[in-house]
Design an enzyme around this catalytic site. Structure first.
Site, PDB file in Angstrom:
ATOM      1  N   SER A  58       0.829  -1.226  -0.127  1.00  0.00           N
ATOM      2  CA  SER A  58      -0.022   0.111  -0.087  1.00  0.00           C
ATOM      3  C   SER A  58       0.728   1.222   0.049  1.00  0.00           C
ATOM      4  CB  SER A  58      -0.653  -0.047   1.303  1.00  0.00           C
ATOM      5  OG  SER A  58      -1.427   1.215   1.484  1.00  0.00           O
ATOM      6  N   ASP A 110      -4.736   3.377  -1.942  1.00  0.00           N
ATOM      7  CA  ASP A 110      -5.848   3.613  -1.202  1.00  0.00           C
ATOM      8  C   ASP A 110      -6.589   4.936  -1.377  1.00  0.00           C
ATOM      9  OD1 ASP A 110      -6.126   1.336   0.392  1.00  0.00           O
ATOM     10  OD2 ASP A 110      -4.166   1.641   1.282  1.00  0.00           O
ATOM     11  N   MET A 130     -11.285  -6.318   4.979  1.00  0.00           N
ATOM     12  CA  MET A 130     -10.623  -5.198   5.803  1.00  0.00           C
ATOM     13  C   MET A 130     -10.279  -5.922   7.308  1.00  0.00           C
ATOM     14  SD  MET A 130     -10.154  -2.578   4.018  1.00  0.00           S
ATOM     15  CE  MET A 130      -9.392  -1.702   5.480  1.00  0.00           C
ATOM     16  N   ASP A 143      -6.331  -6.889   4.169  1.00  0.00           N
ATOM     17  CA  ASP A 143      -5.963  -5.484   4.259  1.00  0.00           C
ATOM     18  C   ASP A 143      -5.966  -4.745   5.472  1.00  0.00           C
ATOM     19  OD1 ASP A 143      -5.144  -2.794   3.506  1.00  0.00           O
ATOM     20  OD2 ASP A 143      -7.039  -2.451   2.288  1.00  0.00           O
ATOM     21  N   HIS A 148      -1.020  -1.360  -4.432  1.00  0.00           N
ATOM     22  CA  HIS A 148      -2.233  -0.967  -3.788  1.00  0.00           C
ATOM     23  C   HIS A 148      -2.333   0.448  -3.475  1.00  0.00           C
ATOM     24  CE1 HIS A 148      -5.680  -2.402  -1.313  1.00  0.00           C
ATOM     25  NE2 HIS A 148      -5.531  -1.249  -0.505  1.00  0.00           N
ATOM     26  N   MET A 156      -9.299   7.942  -0.622  1.00  0.00           N
ATOM     27  CA  MET A 156     -10.242   8.163   0.698  1.00  0.00           C
ATOM     28  C   MET A 156     -10.585   9.493   0.288  1.00  0.00           C
ATOM     29  SD  MET A 156      -8.081   6.751   3.863  1.00  0.00           S
ATOM     30  CE  MET A 156      -7.126   5.147   3.713  1.00  0.00           C
ATOM     31  N   HIS A 216      -8.146   0.478  -4.220  1.00  0.00           N
ATOM     32  CA  HIS A 216      -9.127   0.456  -3.061  1.00  0.00           C
ATOM     33  C   HIS A 216      -9.972   1.790  -2.958  1.00  0.00           C
ATOM     34  CE1 HIS A 216      -9.607  -0.565   1.571  1.00  0.00           C
ATOM     35  NE2 HIS A 216     -10.678  -0.468   0.723  1.00  0.00           N
ATOM     36  N   MET A 269     -12.431   3.988  -1.034  1.00  0.00           N
ATOM     37  CA  MET A 269     -13.176   4.238   0.091  1.00  0.00           C
ATOM     38  C   MET A 269     -13.793   5.431  -0.007  1.00  0.00           C
ATOM     39  SD  MET A 269     -10.261   2.859   2.610  1.00  0.00           S
ATOM     40  CE  MET A 269      -9.151   2.767   1.211  1.00  0.00           C
TER      41      MET A 269
HETATM   42  C1  DX5 Z   1      -6.606   1.228   5.397  1.00  0.00           C
HETATM   43  C2  DX5 Z   1      -5.966   0.965   4.086  1.00  0.00           C
HETATM   44  C3  DX5 Z   1      -5.187  -0.099   4.067  1.00  0.00           C
HETATM   45  C4  DX5 Z   1      -3.807   0.225   5.094  1.00  0.00           C
HETATM   46  C5  DX5 Z   1      -2.732  -0.566   4.872  1.00  0.00           C
HETATM   47  O1  DX5 Z   1      -7.852   1.976   4.997  1.00  0.00           O
HETATM   48  O2  DX5 Z   1      -7.054   0.687   3.227  1.00  0.00           O
HETATM   49  O3  DX5 Z   1      -4.532  -0.347   2.757  1.00  0.00           O
HETATM   50  O4  DX5 Z   1      -3.591   1.568   4.559  1.00  0.00           O
HETATM   51  O5  DX5 Z   1      -1.674  -0.116   5.717  1.00  0.00           O
HETATM   52  P1  DX5 Z   1      -1.059  -1.017   6.876  1.00  0.00           P
HETATM   53  O6  DX5 Z   1      -0.362  -2.308   6.434  1.00  0.00           O
HETATM   54  O7  DX5 Z   1      -0.218  -0.090   7.670  1.00  0.00           O
HETATM   55  O8  DX5 Z   1      -2.302  -1.198   8.031  1.00  0.00           O
HETATM   56 ZN    ZN Z   2      -6.491  -0.701   1.143  1.00  0.00          ZN
END
Ligand code: DX5
Ligand code: ZN
Length: 220
Positions: A10, A37, A139, A177, A35, A39, A68, A70
């Site tokens: 990530s 993320d 998750m 994840d 990956h 948000m 991903h 969110m």
């Molecule tokens: C959280 C994310 C993850 C997370 C992974 O909302 O979807 O991808 O950041 O990071 P670590 O491995 O630090 O939990």
């Molecule tokens: Zn993620």
């Protein structure tokens, strides 16, 4: 078994001031996927990046962009993330009025479809769609931030999901994840996950030795 395990680092834990070189380093270090993320400060209490950043990263690597989302409502952004160069687009069922419609939007863009379950979200939410999707993202922390503690209670859900996928003879990946480290990665694999996401462990352990950290997560 370990040869079929994929590691999806990530970039949430990367240095955002040099994201391009971080992605190139991850490719060199043996990452299978990248990956990403996304948000929106609404579906989750944090803000990260949008399609434009993905578009700029796209020419730097051929690795699969495992995106991903969110964000809610998600539908209006599917095309932007597809055009930007996403390969897998994963959304949360709570972020859409109509899960089937969101799946179709992603498929119409010729992208792989993932659905993500938050730690408390039940398998029932997605069970009817398993034959239409490529991946379930379990998750193992509340979505929103990297560096949180792994929630072992999601392992039983992972095992049940694996059993359902097997019984239905489907070809659906299980990705996990959140809070994955060198110890719990073994439990996640045993429970049925075949793709491991990791941010903090990959970027921070062993003085940030990406290659070593990816190898340990793959082999442990
Ligand atoms: C959280 C994310 C993850 C997370 C992974 O909302 O979807 O991808 O950041 O990071 P670590 O491995 O630090 O939990
Ligand atoms: Zn993620």
């Amino acid at each position: 078994m370990s040869s079929s395990i994929k590691i999806s680092p990530s970039i949430l834990s990367a240095d955002f001031s040099k994201l391009g070189s971080e992605v190139i380093s991850l490719e060199k270090a043996g990452a299978d996927y990248i990956h990403i993320d996304v948000m929106d400060g609404h579906f989750v209490p944090n803000l990260t990046i949008g399609p434009e950043v993905i578009r700029k990263l796209r020419p730097l690597t051929k690795k699969t962009f495992d995106v991903h989302l969110m964000i809610s409502p998600v539908d209006n952004f599917i095309k932007d993330f597809a055009d930007a160069g996403s390969d897998i687009i994963t959304f949360h069922p709570e972020a859409t009025q109509d899960v089937s419609k969101t799946i179709d939007l992603i498929k119409n863009e010729k992208k792989k479809v993932g659905i993500s379950l938050k730690p408390k979200s039940k398998i029932d939410l997605i069970e009817n769609y398993l034959s239409e999707i490529d991946l379930v993202l379990i998750m193992s922390v509340e979505p929103g931030f990297g560096g949180q503690k792994f929630m072992p209670e999601v392992l039983s859900k992972t095992k049940i999901l694996k059993k359902i996928i097997k019984e239905k003879n489907l070809n659906v990946d299980i990705e996990i994840d959140g809070g994955i480290n060198f110890e719990n990665c073994t439990l996640a694999k045993e429970a049925g996950a075949n793709i491991l996401v990791s941010g903090s462990t990959i970027f921070k352990e062993n003085q940030g030795n990406l290659k070593k950290n990816i190898e340990i997560l793959r082999k442990n």
